[in-house]
Motif scaffolding. Structure first.
Motif, PDB file in Angstrom:
ATOM      1  N   PRO A 136       0.806  -1.232   0.000  1.00  0.00           N
ATOM      2  CA  PRO A 136       0.000   0.000   0.000  1.00  0.00           C
ATOM      3  C   PRO A 136       0.831   1.270   0.000  1.00  0.00           C
ATOM      4  CG  PRO A 136      -0.872  -1.600   1.565  1.00  0.00           C
ATOM      5  CD  PRO A 136       0.436  -2.141   1.095  1.00  0.00           C
ATOM      6  N   ALA A 137       1.978   1.265   0.693  1.00  0.00           N
ATOM      7  CA  ALA A 137       2.798   2.476   0.762  1.00  0.00           C
ATOM      8  C   ALA A 137       3.342   2.847  -0.625  1.00  0.00           C
ATOM      9  CB  ALA A 137       3.949   2.277   1.746  1.00  0.00           C
ATOM     10  N   VAL A 138       3.846   1.844  -1.341  1.00  0.00           N
ATOM     11  CA  VAL A 138       4.387   2.094  -2.681  1.00  0.00           C
ATOM     12  C   VAL A 138       3.267   2.524  -3.633  1.00  0.00           C
ATOM     13  CG1 VAL A 138       5.513   1.047  -4.686  1.00  0.00           C
ATOM     14  CG2 VAL A 138       6.313   0.519  -2.379  1.00  0.00           C
ATOM     15  N   LEU A 139       2.148   1.823  -3.587  1.00  0.00           N
ATOM     16  CA  LEU A 139       1.031   2.159  -4.470  1.00  0.00           C
ATOM     17  C   LEU A 139       0.444   3.522  -4.119  1.00  0.00           C
ATOM     18  CD1 LEU A 139      -0.732  -1.315  -4.678  1.00  0.00           C
ATOM     19  CD2 LEU A 139       0.626  -0.186  -6.438  1.00  0.00           C
ATOM     20  N   GLY A 140       0.446   3.857  -2.836  1.00  0.00           N
ATOM     21  CA  GLY A 140      -0.011   5.186  -2.432  1.00  0.00           C
ATOM     22  C   GLY A 140       0.895   6.271  -2.991  1.00  0.00           C
ATOM     23  N   ALA A 141       2.207   6.030  -2.986  1.00  0.00           N
ATOM     24  CA  ALA A 141       3.151   6.996  -3.549  1.00  0.00           C
ATOM     25  C   ALA A 141       2.944   7.130  -5.060  1.00  0.00           C
ATOM     26  CB  ALA A 141       4.581   6.566  -3.241  1.00  0.00           C
ATOM     27  N   VAL A 142       2.701   6.004  -5.736  1.00  0.00           N
ATOM     28  CA  VAL A 142       2.419   6.044  -7.173  1.00  0.00           C
ATOM     29  C   VAL A 142       1.139   6.831  -7.433  1.00  0.00           C
ATOM     30  CG1 VAL A 142       1.817   4.652  -9.191  1.00  0.00           C
ATOM     31  CG2 VAL A 142       3.636   3.897  -7.661  1.00  0.00           C
ATOM     32  N   GLY A 143       0.135   6.626  -6.596  1.00  0.00           N
ATOM     33  CA  GLY A 143      -1.113   7.364  -6.734  1.00  0.00           C
ATOM     34  C   GLY A 143      -0.917   8.862  -6.564  1.00  0.00           C
ATOM     35  N   LEU A 144      -0.091   9.250  -5.591  1.00  0.00           N
ATOM     36  CA  LEU A 144       0.203  10.677  -5.406  1.00  0.00           C
ATOM     37  C   LEU A 144       0.835  11.267  -6.660  1.00  0.00           C
ATOM     38  CD1 LEU A 144       1.618  10.781  -1.751  1.00  0.00           C
ATOM     39  CD2 LEU A 144      -0.506  11.819  -2.560  1.00  0.00           C
ATOM     40  N   LEU A 145       1.814  10.541  -7.228  1.00  0.00           N
ATOM     41  CA  LEU A 145       2.479  11.030  -8.434  1.00  0.00           C
ATOM     42  C   LEU A 145       1.511  11.071  -9.612  1.00  0.00           C
ATOM     43  CD1 LEU A 145       5.054  11.904  -9.880  1.00  0.00           C
ATOM     44  CD2 LEU A 145       5.624   9.482 -10.195  1.00  0.00           C
ATOM     45  N   SER A 146       0.691  10.036  -9.770  1.00  0.00           N
ATOM     46  CA  SER A 146      -0.263   9.995 -10.877  1.00  0.00           C
ATOM     47  C   SER A 146      -1.292  11.114 -10.771  1.00  0.00           C
ATOM     48  CB  SER A 146      -0.976   8.639 -10.909  1.00  0.00           C
ATOM     49  OG  SER A 146      -0.090   7.603 -11.253  1.00  0.00           O
ATOM     50  N   GLY A 147      -1.855  11.283  -9.585  1.00  0.00           N
ATOM     51  CA  GLY A 147      -2.839  12.342  -9.397  1.00  0.00           C
ATOM     52  C   GLY A 147      -2.244  13.722  -9.598  1.00  0.00           C
ATOM     53  N   PHE A 148      -1.029  13.907  -9.093  1.00  0.00           N
ATOM     54  CA  PHE A 148      -0.345  15.188  -9.248  1.00  0.00           C
ATOM     55  C   PHE A 148      -0.126  15.506 -10.725  1.00  0.00           C
ATOM     56  CE2 PHE A 148       3.640  17.635  -9.498  1.00  0.00           C
ATOM     57  CZ  PHE A 148       3.273  18.749  -8.745  1.00  0.00           C
ATOM     58  N   LEU A 149       0.345  14.519 -11.492  1.00  0.00           N
ATOM     59  CA  LEU A 149       0.572  14.721 -12.916  1.00  0.00           C
ATOM     60  C   LEU A 149      -0.728  14.919 -13.681  1.00  0.00           C
ATOM     61  CD1 LEU A 149       3.404  12.141 -13.713  1.00  0.00           C
ATOM     62  CD2 LEU A 149       3.560  14.625 -13.778  1.00  0.00           C
ATOM     63  N   GLN A 150      -1.792  14.271 -13.224  1.00  0.00           N
ATOM     64  CA  GLN A 150      -3.078  14.431 -13.884  1.00  0.00           C
ATOM     65  C   GLN A 150      -3.567  15.875 -13.746  1.00  0.00           C
ATOM     66  OE1 GLN A 150      -4.314  12.058 -15.671  1.00  0.00           O
ATOM     67  NE2 GLN A 150      -6.320  12.849 -16.213  1.00  0.00           N
ATOM     68  N   GLY A 151      -3.446  16.421 -12.557  1.00  0.00           N
ATOM     69  CA  GLY A 151      -3.847  17.812 -12.361  1.00  0.00           C
ATOM     70  C   GLY A 151      -2.905  18.790 -13.024  1.00  0.00           C
ATOM     71  N   LEU A 152      -1.611  18.441 -13.056  1.00  0.00           N
ATOM     72  CA  LEU A 152      -0.598  19.334 -13.603  1.00  0.00           C
ATOM     73  C   LEU A 152      -0.645  19.410 -15.119  1.00  0.00           C
ATOM     74  CD1 LEU A 152       2.035  21.017 -12.919  1.00  0.00           C
ATOM     75  CD2 LEU A 152       3.281  18.887 -13.340  1.00  0.00           C
ATOM     76  N   ALA A 153      -0.787  18.246 -15.775  1.00  0.00           N
ATOM     77  CA  ALA A 153      -0.657  18.227 -17.236  1.00  0.00           C
ATOM     78  C   ALA A 153      -1.542  17.190 -17.918  1.00  0.00           C
ATOM     79  CB  ALA A 153       0.796  17.962 -17.617  1.00  0.00           C
ATOM     80  N   SER A 154      -2.495  16.602 -17.192  1.00  0.00           N
ATOM     81  CA  SER A 154      -3.393  15.578 -17.743  1.00  0.00           C
ATOM     82  C   SER A 154      -2.621  14.377 -18.285  1.00  0.00           C
ATOM     83  CB  SER A 154      -4.288  16.174 -18.847  1.00  0.00           C
ATOM     84  OG  SER A 154      -5.145  17.146 -18.320  1.00  0.00           O
ATOM     85  N   VAL A 155      -1.494  14.032 -17.649  1.00  0.00           N
ATOM     86  CA  VAL A 155      -0.694  12.867 -18.069  1.00  0.00           C
ATOM     87  C   VAL A 155      -0.428  11.982 -16.855  1.00  0.00           C
ATOM     88  CG1 VAL A 155       0.369  13.897 -20.104  1.00  0.00           C
ATOM     89  CG2 VAL A 155       1.421  14.272 -17.871  1.00  0.00           C
TER      90      VAL A 155
END
Length: 259
Positions: A136-155
């Motif tokens: 969960p910790a690793v997947l949570g970190a991946v989720g943070l990066l994915s969500g951040f990039l989605q808001g930042l640049a839709s990628v």
């Protein structure tokens, strides 16, 4: 109402509309087959035909019905242990990325993240995977990066896709996790796009025109996966991931050099 719709179509241009429909077909097939990559096709093409402020919300609105259409394999094969930690943190991080996009200079950050995703994509291409399923910790970190990039640049897709492809398991589970991550990231875009005022009449009309071909192509892509496609799924997904990361990296560097 019909007069305003006809006016939007005329303003958009029939040639541009034909190009947009073609892009929607290709994007829909990719969504149905490998679960992601639709935005890589639709957003650049629509940005050339119309403008980025029209392209991004149209790509989002076209994705929503297809996400709903693909819910059966998403629910059947998506793994709760993957989806929950990644999805919850992605929803939390997306508004942060959107805020930085509006209030900061994200160009250097986008270059660095795109480069890291490209490295991971090449590692996956060479056959690398986690020996054990990430917790969960690793997947949570991946989720943070994915969500951040989605808001930042839709990628936001590439980090989540890389995590799904690197997990042990068959192609059904990998694709189910990718579809689930795509659904969460699509949902995370609703508030940022609405807050930016991008859901305008022209956008809504054009999206409504592009949804039917997108849905039909997604259905074809899903059927292809159920047939021969599952044999080629992993390699096709990794190649698409490399294409997305390369394109994002090139555009980010270009934006930085010309900005």
């Amino acid at each position: 109402m019909w007069d305003s719709i006809f006016q939007v179509i005329q303003t958009a241009g029939y040639g541009g509309l034909a190009i947009a429909c073609s892009a929607s077909l290709i994007a829909g097939f990719l969504r149905g087959f490998i679960g992601f990559g639709a935005a890589l096709v639709m957003t650049p093409v629509l940005s050339l035909v119309y403008s980025p402020t029209v392209a991004v919300p149209i790509a989002f609105l076209s994705a929503v019905p297809a996400v709903i259409q693909l819910l059966p394999p998403t629910i059947k094969y998506g793994e709760r242990a993957f989806v929950l930690p990644l999805g919850l943190t992605a929803l939390f991080a997306s508004p942060v990325g959107a805020w930085l996009l509006s209030n900061g200079d994200p160009r250097i950050l986008k270059i660095g993240i795109s480069f890291l995703i490209l490295l991971m994509a090449f590692a996956l291409f060479r056959g690398w995977r986690f020996k054990k399923s990430p917790g969960p910790a690793v997947l949570g970190a991946v989720g943070l990066l994915s969500g951040f990039l989605q808001g930042l640049a839709s990628v936001g897709g590439p980090p989540a896709v890389a995590a799904a492809l690197s997990r042990p398991g068959d192609v059904y589970a990998q694709r189910g996790n990718i579809l689930a991550a795509a659904a969460v990231l699509t949902a995370s875009n609703i508030l940022p796009l609405w807050a930016l005022g991008l859901f305008k009449e022209q956008t809504l009309v054009l999206a409504a025109i592009l949804v039917p071909p997108h849905l039909i192509a997604a259905w074809v892509g899903n059927r292809y996966f159920d047939g021969r496609g599952k044999t080629y799924f992993h390699r096709a997904a990794v190649i698409m991931l490399i294409a997305i990361a390369s394109t994002t990296l090139i555009l980010s560097i270009s934006d930085y050099l010309t900005g």
